[in-house]
Design a protein around this motif. Structure first.
Motif, mmCIF file in Angstrom:
data_model
loop_
_atom_site.group_PDB
_atom_site.id
_atom_site.type_symbol
_atom_site.label_atom_id
_atom_site.label_comp_id
_atom_site.label_asym_id
_atom_site.label_seq_id
_atom_site.Cartn_x
_atom_site.Cartn_y
_atom_site.Cartn_z
ATOM 1 N N ASN A 86 37.654 -8.065 11.722
ATOM 2 C CA ASN A 86 38.055 -6.735 12.169
ATOM 3 C C ASN A 86 37.438 -6.522 13.552
ATOM 4 O OD1 ASN A 86 38.672 -4.072 12.563
ATOM 5 N ND2 ASN A 86 37.633 -3.309 10.747
ATOM 6 N N GLY B 109 41.024 -3.904 15.266
ATOM 7 C CA GLY B 109 41.769 -4.298 14.082
ATOM 8 C C GLY B 109 41.740 -5.782 13.780
ATOM 9 N N ILE C 282 48.350 1.244 13.189
ATOM 10 C CA ILE C 282 48.295 2.702 13.139
ATOM 11 C C ILE C 282 47.911 3.191 14.530
ATOM 12 C CG2 ILE C 282 47.115 4.729 12.193
ATOM 13 C CD1 ILE C 282 48.916 3.439 10.173
ATOM 14 N N ARG D 179 50.626 10.835 14.025
ATOM 15 C CA ARG D 179 50.120 9.545 13.538
ATOM 16 C C ARG D 179 51.317 8.678 13.142
ATOM 17 N NH1 ARG D 179 45.258 7.451 11.247
ATOM 18 N NH2 ARG D 179 44.290 9.426 11.855
ATOM 19 N N ARG E 170 52.869 4.700 11.968
ATOM 20 C CA ARG E 170 52.702 3.322 11.494
ATOM 21 C C ARG E 170 53.718 2.487 12.253
ATOM 22 N NH1 ARG E 170 54.648 0.186 6.724
ATOM 23 N NH2 ARG E 170 52.986 -1.263 6.105
ATOM 24 N N CYS F 193 45.143 0.579 16.244
ATOM 25 C CA CYS F 193 44.420 -0.340 15.370
ATOM 26 C C CYS F 193 45.404 -1.211 14.602
ATOM 27 C CB CYS F 193 43.534 0.435 14.390
ATOM 28 S SG CYS F 193 42.567 -0.610 13.278
ATOM 29 N N VAL G 138 46.206 -2.824 11.513
ATOM 30 C CA VAL G 138 45.689 -2.526 10.177
ATOM 31 C C VAL G 138 46.212 -3.436 9.075
ATOM 32 C CG1 VAL G 138 45.279 -0.091 10.725
ATOM 33 C CG2 VAL G 138 47.494 -0.791 9.767
ATOM 34 N N SER G 139 47.285 -4.184 9.337
ATOM 35 C CA SER G 139 47.886 -4.956 8.255
ATOM 36 C C SER G 139 48.461 -6.267 8.780
ATOM 37 C CB SER G 139 48.993 -4.141 7.574
ATOM 38 O OG SER G 139 49.663 -4.897 6.594
ATOM 39 N N VAL H 292 44.645 -5.718 4.577
ATOM 40 C CA VAL H 292 44.778 -4.330 5.059
ATOM 41 C C VAL H 292 43.387 -3.741 5.297
ATOM 42 C CG1 VAL H 292 45.716 -2.041 4.565
ATOM 43 C CG2 VAL H 292 46.920 -4.079 3.754
ATOM 44 N N ILE H 293 43.246 -3.018 6.406
ATOM 45 C CA ILE H 293 42.012 -2.278 6.690
ATOM 46 C C ILE H 293 42.372 -0.843 7.039
ATOM 47 C CG2 ILE H 293 40.746 -4.313 7.501
ATOM 48 C CD1 ILE H 293 41.315 -3.291 10.379
ATOM 49 N N GLU H 294 41.387 0.027 7.064
ATOM 50 C CA GLU H 294 41.588 1.402 7.474
ATOM 51 C C GLU H 294 41.228 1.539 8.969
ATOM 52 O OE1 GLU H 294 42.739 4.096 5.850
ATOM 53 O OE2 GLU H 294 43.205 2.756 4.168
ATOM 54 N N PRO H 295 42.014 2.310 9.720
ATOM 55 C CA PRO H 295 41.687 2.518 11.131
ATOM 56 C C PRO H 295 40.457 3.409 11.265
ATOM 57 C CG PRO H 295 43.524 3.919 10.516
ATOM 58 C CD PRO H 295 43.241 3.029 9.325
#
Length: 289
Positions: free
Chosen positions: A87, A134, A162, A216, A218, A263, A265-266, A284-287
């Motif tokens: 990340n 990311g 994101i 916001r 995606r 970011c 994220v996926s 998958v991560i969170e921004p």
């Protein structure tokens, strides 16, 4: 370190925040206060200007300059014998560039080297902008690097981001096509509605997650060109929050955005069975925003 051409005339404090992204601001402040930074042998303050080609020396406390500090900042999402997925934080470059300083590749290679000094130095399979954070994937063998470069080249993957943008998207969801032209001299790109000499086709999909003065999104990066998301959304009239290169500086100041809100994220890969541990698996991560 030697001051690069791009740092000529910059304040020492501003440059070192970029050149040493792993160094906490509190430590950098302490080092300047102790007058432990020299330019061509002369102690300097954070507001002193740098000169191209000069020798810049930074003396760090033992608690900071030890070997554990840079690599400990590496955020590993997944690792096996073939790949290292990390990340990436904003402000560090994937590979050496004009900014200088420690790169993400440096950190990944040191991370792997500590476990196996004779290991193949991890190599980046794709790139993220310095200001973008990311998921970033590294190959741990030459054979895996060839496979993953082929996967990225043939677009046998899904990459989602994101981001925060100015204004409300109309329509709320779309797949947008255009052409992108690089301007190497200005280190920028521009987006056009019709083909031109040297223009590359781009496809950017998006869906709105939250609407408002700042929305916001995606974003599905279908083609992966330089600065594609930043330039394409700006061309659509919705620049990214925190983007002073393609965006709206007044908007960024009003929203007090000091970093790019983008970011990765996926990530999902299809290697056609060549790397079965990765096939069909979504990471998958969170921004951070």
């Amino acid at each position: 370190m030697t001051v690069p051409p791009q740092a000529d005339g910059l304040r020492a404090g501003d440059y070192l925040r970029t050149a040493l992204p792993d160094l906490p601001e509190s430590v950098l402040r302490r080092v300047f206060d102790a007058r432990d930074i020299k330019l061509d042998g002369v102690r300097i303050s954070r507001n002193d200007r740098l000169t191209e080609g000069s020798c810049l020396k930074i003396y760090l406390p033992d608690s900071v300059s030890g070997n554990d500090t840079p690599v400990s900042s590496l955020s590993v999402v997944y690792e096996d014998d073939d790949v290292l997925l990390v990340n990436k934080r904003a402000g560090i470059s994937v590979e050496p560039d004009a900014r200088g300083g420690v790169t993400l590749t440096d950190l990944c290679r040191e991370f792997v080297r500590r476990h196996d000094p004779d290991a193949f130095p991890p190599a980046a399979c794709h790139r993220l902008d310095n200001k973008t954070c990311g998921l970033c994937l590294f190959a741990k063998t030459p054979e895996v690097l060839d496979i993953l470069q082929d996967v990225f080249r043939q677009r046998k993957l899904e990459k989602y981001y994101i981001c925060l943008v100015r204004g409300i998207m109309k329509p709320q969801k779309a797949e947008c096509r255009a052409w992108l032209v690089k301007d190497a001299r200005r280190a920028k790109v521009r987006v056009t509605d019709r083909p031109e000499p040297d223009a590359k086709p781009i496809i950017t999909g998006y869906e709105t997650l939250e609407s408002g003065p700042v929305s916001r999104l995606r974003v599905h990066l279908i083609t992966g060109r330089t600065h594609q998301i930043r330039a394409h959304l700006a061309a659509l009239g919705h620049p990214l929050l925190g983007d002073d290169l393609y965006g709206d500086r007044e908007f960024n100041r009003r929203e007090k955005a000091r970093s790019l809100k983008l970011c990765a994220v996926s990530l999902k890969l299809d290697t056609d069975g060549r790397l079965p541990a990765l096939d069909g698996r979504s990471f998958v991560i969170e921004p951070p925003f």
